[in-house]
Scaffold this motif. Structure first.
Motif, mmCIF file in Angstrom:
data_model
loop_
_atom_site.group_PDB
_atom_site.id
_atom_site.type_symbol
_atom_site.label_atom_id
_atom_site.label_comp_id
_atom_site.label_asym_id
_atom_site.label_seq_id
_atom_site.Cartn_x
_atom_site.Cartn_y
_atom_site.Cartn_z
ATOM 1 N N LYS A 9 0.856 -1.188 0.000
ATOM 2 C CA LYS A 9 0.000 0.000 0.000
ATOM 3 C C LYS A 9 0.890 1.234 0.000
ATOM 4 N N LEU A 10 0.366 2.302 -0.557
ATOM 5 C CA LEU A 10 1.078 3.576 -0.572
ATOM 6 C C LEU A 10 0.190 4.609 0.101
ATOM 7 N N GLN A 11 0.685 5.196 1.199
ATOM 8 C CA GLN A 11 -0.047 6.250 1.902
ATOM 9 C C GLN A 11 0.483 7.595 1.429
ATOM 10 N N ASN A 33 8.075 -3.116 -5.270
ATOM 11 C CA ASN A 33 9.287 -2.293 -5.353
ATOM 12 C C ASN A 33 9.074 -1.143 -6.327
ATOM 13 N N LEU A 34 8.466 -0.069 -5.861
ATOM 14 C CA LEU A 34 8.236 1.089 -6.715
ATOM 15 C C LEU A 34 9.555 1.808 -6.993
ATOM 16 N N THR A 35 9.730 2.248 -8.219
ATOM 17 C CA THR A 35 10.923 3.029 -8.567
ATOM 18 C C THR A 35 10.652 4.498 -8.263
ATOM 19 N N ASP A 36 11.713 5.296 -8.252
ATOM 20 C CA ASP A 36 11.557 6.732 -8.028
ATOM 21 C C ASP A 36 10.692 7.353 -9.122
ATOM 22 N N ALA A 40 7.153 9.339 -8.606
ATOM 23 C CA ALA A 40 6.961 10.694 -9.146
ATOM 24 C C ALA A 40 5.687 10.778 -9.976
ATOM 25 N N ILE A 41 5.397 9.749 -10.760
ATOM 26 C CA ILE A 41 4.169 9.725 -11.570
ATOM 27 C C ILE A 41 2.943 9.745 -10.660
ATOM 28 N N ILE A 42 2.955 8.926 -9.618
ATOM 29 C CA ILE A 42 1.822 8.875 -8.679
ATOM 30 C C ILE A 42 1.659 10.230 -7.993
ATOM 31 N N LYS A 43 2.768 10.815 -7.549
ATOM 32 C CA LYS A 43 2.725 12.116 -6.874
ATOM 33 C C LYS A 43 2.128 13.185 -7.793
ATOM 34 N N ASN A 44 2.602 13.253 -9.028
ATOM 35 C CA ASN A 44 2.090 14.256 -9.978
ATOM 36 C C ASN A 44 0.610 14.026 -10.281
ATOM 37 N N MET A 57 4.915 10.669 1.537
ATOM 38 C CA MET A 57 4.496 9.400 0.951
ATOM 39 C C MET A 57 5.203 8.279 1.702
ATOM 40 N N LYS A 58 4.441 7.214 2.011
ATOM 41 C CA LYS A 58 5.014 6.087 2.748
ATOM 42 C C LYS A 58 4.456 4.799 2.177
ATOM 43 N N GLN A 59 5.335 3.858 1.865
ATOM 44 C CA GLN A 59 4.893 2.569 1.350
ATOM 45 C C GLN A 59 4.969 1.524 2.449
#
Length: 73
Positions: A9-11, A33-36, A40-44, A57-59
């Motif tokens: 999960k990603l908070q 294992n999310l890459t940087d 960045a795509i999720i954040k944007n 952001m915390k996984q």
């Protein structure tokens, strides 16, 4: 004993005009294992659809353990 990936999960904590204290949104079933670049795509994306800014952001990754039976000697 063997560790097996089960779930991630990603908070995403976001702050904005309507949420000055911040609100946490949880995305379930993300890759282990999310890459940087993926982060960045999720954040944007989250900032674009909410007009809030990502402040944190915390996984969280959950694994399960598979245990093999003890051998009888």
């Amino acid at each position: 004993m063997k560790k097996v990936f089960q779930n991630a999960k990603l908070q995403v904590k976001m702050k904005g005009q309507d949420n000055p204290e911040g609100v946490t949104r949880t995305l379930s079933n993300v890759a282990e294992n999310l890459t940087d670049a993926q982060i960045a795509i999720i954040k944007n994306f989250m900032q674009a659809i909410t007009n809030d800014a990502v402040s944190e952001m915390k996984q969280t990754v959950a694994n399960k353990l598979e245990m093999e039976p003890a051998s009888a000697e």
